[in-house]
Design an enzyme around this catalytic site. Structure first.
Site, PDB file in Angstrom:
ATOM      1  N   GLU A   1     -11.764 -15.348   9.932  1.00  0.00           N
ATOM      2  CA  GLU A   1     -12.808 -14.616  10.663  1.00  0.00           C
ATOM      3  C   GLU A   1     -12.256 -13.343  11.290  1.00  0.00           C
ATOM      4  O   GLU A   1     -12.837 -12.260  11.156  1.00  0.00           O
ATOM      5  CB  GLU A   1     -13.409 -15.516  11.745  1.00  0.00           C
ATOM      6  CG  GLU A   1     -14.749 -15.025  12.285  1.00  0.00           C
ATOM      7  CD  GLU A   1     -15.802 -14.891  11.184  1.00  0.00           C
ATOM      8  OE1 GLU A   1     -16.454 -13.823  11.149  1.00  0.00           O
ATOM      9  OE2 GLU A   1     -15.960 -15.804  10.368  1.00  0.00           O
TER      10      GLU A   1
ATOM     11  N   HIS B   1       3.241  -4.826  -6.449  1.00  0.00           N
ATOM     12  CA  HIS B   1       3.172  -4.764  -4.990  1.00  0.00           C
ATOM     13  C   HIS B   1       4.137  -5.755  -4.338  1.00  0.00           C
ATOM     14  O   HIS B   1       4.726  -5.464  -3.302  1.00  0.00           O
ATOM     15  CB  HIS B   1       1.735  -5.035  -4.544  1.00  0.00           C
ATOM     16  CG  HIS B   1       1.508  -4.897  -3.078  1.00  0.00           C
ATOM     17  ND1 HIS B   1       1.901  -3.781  -2.363  1.00  0.00           N
ATOM     18  CD2 HIS B   1       0.934  -5.735  -2.174  1.00  0.00           C
ATOM     19  CE1 HIS B   1       1.569  -3.938  -1.083  1.00  0.00           C
ATOM     20  NE2 HIS B   1       0.994  -5.122  -0.948  1.00  0.00           N
TER      21      HIS B   1
ATOM     22  N   SER C   1       4.087  -4.631   3.012  1.00  0.00           N
ATOM     23  CA  SER C   1       2.639  -4.385   3.097  1.00  0.00           C
ATOM     24  C   SER C   1       2.190  -4.364   4.563  1.00  0.00           C
ATOM     25  O   SER C   1       2.634  -3.513   5.323  1.00  0.00           O
ATOM     26  CB  SER C   1       1.901  -5.436   2.271  1.00  0.00           C
ATOM     27  OG  SER C   1       0.592  -5.030   1.963  1.00  0.00           O
TER      28      SER C   1
END
Length: 295
Positions: A217, A276, A121
């Site tokens: 963040e 996945h 990924s």
């Protein structure tokens, strides 16, 4: 003080020149970070196997497979925490160019280049960029259920991050209790219990507070970059394997022309019964495909 130097002006004779100020580090590319890693060493001279995890993951995702493949192939095996993940440093830059720069510094430092680069990924996209930028560092490439195209409409990662940011956990709880509380709060947004359990491996206690190991963040701010893929003109001509999960939508037939443009030697294979997370869904088949590709 003055010093003698060969002047580059005119005919290149000897001349006087004042000392030059110290060179500043080049700012043309991202500054590499010192990544956390685990190396399973070996005396085998074959190119080592290097595993790169996906978004929200860590080097422990490939721990059992890395150990098994190390034993079965005899090769050195490296597992790495990407920046903003696991025990690696945090940075506001979560771009693939930055993650590639980290590996460009680490692999030669450990004497592990060229290597067999195996990325899942997000780690697969990092592996592709590294192979395209520095092909001499990559003997062969394996991309696990990801293509060199933007991810469109198949992920909910941004909603995961928003849910993770909103957690409220009493500090007096144990870690196992905190993860249970977090699971109850996350289940309203993240319905899949396997995904929640995967995310909750990132919840840790630091200085008496429960925090996320991943840089929530920065990942939230740069999610568009993570979902995208940098525009690249050069290609990587080394042996390449794209493994797709038969039950996954991350590699589509429409992606094949771009895969072949950037990686002209690419094989594209589907793994039955896998989504996945191919290495978790079908670990034996996953390792068999890798060993076949290596031989």
């Amino acid at each position: 003080m003055w010093r003698w130097t060969w002047a580059r002006r005119g005919l290149g004779g000897l001349g006087w020149e004042p000392p030059k100020p110290p060179r500043r580090p080049r700012s043309s590319g991202p500054r590499p970070l010192p990544l956390s890693y685990k190396l399973l060493d070996s005396q085998d001279p074959q190119p080592p196997l290097v595993f790169l995890h996906g978004l929200f993951g860590s080097k422990t995702n490939f721990q059992s497979i890395a150990k098994a493949l190390g034993q079965q192939t005899g090769r050195k095996v490296l597992t790495v925490d990407a920046r903003n993940h696991g025990e690696s440093p945090h940075s506001p830059d979560a771009s693939y160019e930055a993650m590639s720069a980290d590996l460009q510094a680490l692999l030669p430092q450990l004497g592990l280049a060229p290597c067999v680069l195996i990325g899942h990924s997000m780690g697969g996209k990092t592996a592709m960029i590294l192979a395209l930028q520095r092909p001499e560092l990559v003997e062969r490439l394996i991309s696990v259920d990801i293509s060199p195209l933007p991810i469109m409409g198949v992920s909910s990662f941004s909603s995961y991050l928003e849910a993770m940011k909103s957690l409220q956990i009493p500090q007096e709880l144990t870690l196992s209790q905190a993860r249970k509380v977090a699971d109850k709060q996350l289940c309203h947004i993240i319905k899949d219990i396997n995904v929640r359990q995967f995310l909750l491996t990132n919840l840790v206690r630091t200085n008496g507070q429960f925090v996320w190991r991943v840089n929530v963040e920065a990942l939230n701010q740069q999610m568009d970059k993570i979902m995208d893929f940098p525009l690249v003109q050069q290609s990587y001509s080394g042996p390449t394997l794209f493994l797709s999960g038969a039950n996954s939508k991350y590699i589509q037939p429409s992606h094949h022309p771009e895969i072949k443009r950037l990686f002209p030697q690419a094989q594209i294979l589907s793994v039955p019964g896998a989504g996945h997370w191919i290495h978790a869904d079908q670990p034996q088949d996953f390792m068999a495909r890798i060993k076949c590709f290596l031989s």
